[in-house]
Design a protein around this motif. Sequence first.
Motif, mmCIF file in Angstrom:
data_model
loop_
_atom_site.group_PDB
_atom_site.id
_atom_site.type_symbol
_atom_site.label_atom_id
_atom_site.label_comp_id
_atom_site.label_asym_id
_atom_site.label_seq_id
_atom_site.Cartn_x
_atom_site.Cartn_y
_atom_site.Cartn_z
ATOM 1 N N TRP A 237 -2.342 -56.179 26.412
ATOM 2 C CA TRP A 237 -2.348 -57.150 27.504
ATOM 3 C C TRP A 237 -1.519 -56.610 28.668
ATOM 4 C CZ3 TRP A 237 -6.082 -60.304 26.947
ATOM 5 C CH2 TRP A 237 -6.426 -60.816 25.703
ATOM 6 N N HIS A 238 -2.062 -56.781 29.851
ATOM 7 C CA HIS A 238 -1.388 -56.368 31.092
ATOM 8 C C HIS A 238 -1.284 -57.603 31.973
ATOM 9 C CE1 HIS A 238 -0.050 -54.114 34.452
ATOM 10 N NE2 HIS A 238 -1.215 -53.784 34.982
ATOM 11 N N GLY A 239 -0.499 -58.559 31.485
ATOM 12 C CA GLY A 239 -0.484 -59.877 32.086
ATOM 13 C C GLY A 239 -1.372 -60.800 31.257
ATOM 14 N N ARG A 240 -1.144 -62.079 31.385
ATOM 15 C CA ARG A 240 -1.860 -63.063 30.567
ATOM 16 C C ARG A 240 -3.365 -62.996 30.828
ATOM 17 N NH1 ARG A 240 -0.514 -69.569 30.309
ATOM 18 N NH2 ARG A 240 -2.024 -70.068 28.656
ATOM 19 N N GLY A 241 -4.122 -62.747 29.780
ATOM 20 C CA GLY A 241 -5.576 -62.756 29.872
ATOM 21 C C GLY A 241 -6.191 -61.515 30.476
ATOM 22 N N TYR A 242 -5.369 -60.514 30.832
ATOM 23 C CA TYR A 242 -5.921 -59.298 31.442
ATOM 24 C C TYR A 242 -5.728 -58.139 30.481
ATOM 25 C CZ TYR A 242 -6.969 -55.667 34.860
ATOM 26 O OH TYR A 242 -7.532 -54.605 35.521
ATOM 27 N N ARG A 243 -6.825 -57.542 30.084
ATOM 28 C CA ARG A 243 -6.759 -56.462 29.105
ATOM 29 C C ARG A 243 -6.742 -55.108 29.795
ATOM 30 N NH1 ARG A 243 -10.782 -55.909 23.971
ATOM 31 N NH2 ARG A 243 -11.005 -58.107 24.473
ATOM 32 N N SER A 244 -5.839 -54.273 29.359
ATOM 33 C CA SER A 244 -5.784 -52.876 29.778
ATOM 34 C C SER A 244 -5.944 -52.028 28.526
ATOM 35 C CB SER A 244 -4.455 -52.573 30.467
ATOM 36 O OG SER A 244 -4.375 -51.230 30.898
ATOM 37 N N LEU A 245 -6.248 -50.763 28.717
ATOM 38 C CA LEU A 245 -6.422 -49.867 27.586
ATOM 39 C C LEU A 245 -5.373 -48.764 27.608
ATOM 40 C CD1 LEU A 245 -10.298 -49.338 27.440
ATOM 41 C CD2 LEU A 245 -8.896 -50.841 25.998
ATOM 42 N N GLY A 246 -4.761 -48.558 26.457
ATOM 43 C CA GLY A 246 -4.064 -47.307 26.226
ATOM 44 C C GLY A 246 -5.022 -46.416 25.464
ATOM 45 N N PHE A 247 -4.597 -45.198 25.165
ATOM 46 C CA PHE A 247 -5.470 -44.278 24.432
ATOM 47 C C PHE A 247 -4.647 -43.424 23.479
ATOM 48 C CE2 PHE A 247 -7.700 -45.247 28.346
ATOM 49 C CZ PHE A 247 -8.961 -45.602 27.860
ATOM 50 N N ARG A 248 -5.215 -43.204 22.304
ATOM 51 C CA ARG A 248 -4.635 -42.263 21.359
ATOM 52 C C ARG A 248 -5.516 -41.026 21.294
ATOM 53 N NH1 ARG A 248 -1.781 -43.186 15.606
ATOM 54 N NH2 ARG A 248 -1.464 -40.985 15.103
ATOM 55 N N PHE A 249 -4.909 -39.862 21.416
ATOM 56 C CA PHE A 249 -5.620 -38.603 21.248
ATOM 57 C C PHE A 249 -4.724 -37.713 20.395
ATOM 58 C CE2 PHE A 249 -3.633 -39.167 25.350
ATOM 59 C CZ PHE A 249 -2.819 -38.071 25.520
ATOM 60 N N ASP A 257 0.288 -49.464 31.000
ATOM 61 C CA ASP A 257 0.389 -50.766 31.666
ATOM 62 C C ASP A 257 0.278 -51.862 30.616
ATOM 63 O OD1 ASP A 257 -0.073 -50.385 34.934
ATOM 64 O OD2 ASP A 257 -0.910 -48.775 33.710
ATOM 65 N N VAL A 258 1.408 -52.477 30.262
ATOM 66 C CA VAL A 258 1.383 -53.403 29.135
ATOM 67 C C VAL A 258 2.475 -54.453 29.258
ATOM 68 C CG1 VAL A 258 2.802 -51.780 27.786
ATOM 69 C CG2 VAL A 258 1.509 -53.567 26.608
ATOM 70 N N SER A 259 2.107 -55.686 28.931
ATOM 71 C CA SER A 259 3.081 -56.770 28.832
ATOM 72 C C SER A 259 3.190 -57.288 27.407
ATOM 73 C CB SER A 259 2.692 -57.927 29.765
ATOM 74 O OG SER A 259 1.389 -58.411 29.443
ATOM 75 N N ASP A 260 2.193 -56.964 26.572
ATOM 76 C CA ASP A 260 2.245 -57.354 25.168
ATOM 77 C C ASP A 260 1.247 -56.502 24.384
ATOM 78 O OD1 ASP A 260 3.256 -58.813 23.044
ATOM 79 O OD2 ASP A 260 1.747 -60.397 23.203
#
Length: 349
Positions: A237-249, A257-260
């Motif tokens: 989550w990048h703010g309430r209700g807004y999804r962002s992606l991290g990545f594992r490689f 970009d993360v709030s939770d």
Amino acid sequence: MVQCLGTIRPSPSLSYFATYKRQLSFRSSPITGPANGFSPFRRIFNAYLQSNSATTGAGSQSPSEPSEVIFIGTGTSEGIPRVSCLTHPLKTCEVCSKAAEPGNKNRRLNTSILVRYPRPSGSCNVLIDAGKFFYHSALKWFPSYGIRTIDAVIITHSHADAIGGLDDLRDWTNNVQPHIPIYVAQRDFEVMKKTHYYLVDTSFVLAGAAVSELQFNIIHEDPFSVQGLQFTPLPVWHGRGYRSLGFRFGNVCYISDVSDIPEETYPLLKNCELLILDALRPDRSTATHFGLPRALEEVRKIQPKRTLFTGMMHLMDHEKVSDYLMKLMETEGLDVQLSYDGLRVPVAF
């Protein structure tokens, strides 16, 4: 799966994630929401646990040409130094004043990394995010580190500090290579249709005009392959209700970009050797970003071998915060540091 301009390509096997026993080496100098919103990741993690072999191929480690992560930018959307701080008539901002000095580690442009790894035809360069200051970052680091091509761009989210530089990619597609693949989630692609409509639908472009030639690939919540290296999305989550992606490689986990972090993402972070994590300010979190205290809580929970914080604002003095983090190594054994623009970290996939 990856959807490319309306076509579906099956994603590679999840067996890539079966064995995480390779070691990473580092050099410290740059110059030398609701959990059920992420339920598809239960399936991904189950497949990850059931895999018994690692993928080999074009992205394999070469002793003579090591893979590396290069920090193209480590700052906030507005960048550091802030113009407003440098022009303030009554108050001096210590960090921004330092950042105005050439070579100072407090100078930070939009958060972005470049993943560089060998393949039979030469080095592959995968950029994660191209924000509004991308041109300035590339101007600084691409010539310095011998980076010419951009083999792909992966997008974490559709804010300006992640996609504002897509137009600048025209220099590459006009003069270096015919096109650049862009890997982006559907929700963020819908934003691009408005913000960069002329790049998505080139029929708007007048004859003779030169724009970036981009190939948009829609990614879903499954691992996908880019030039032989697999990336697993890490939804946050990048703010309430807004999804962002991290990545594992490989054993590197990147969350800018993360709030939770939802509970279903934590299993995908297991056995992480290098964690690159958002840490906006030294005192507290905001509605959209981890502050340093929360970021440190997450490090203690995830337990990576090493952590580098990114996305710092002008309240994060590089020297002062670094001194504090060094004490955590002595007291807790936490290997946590601040990244900085131009930092190169060798890794092994």
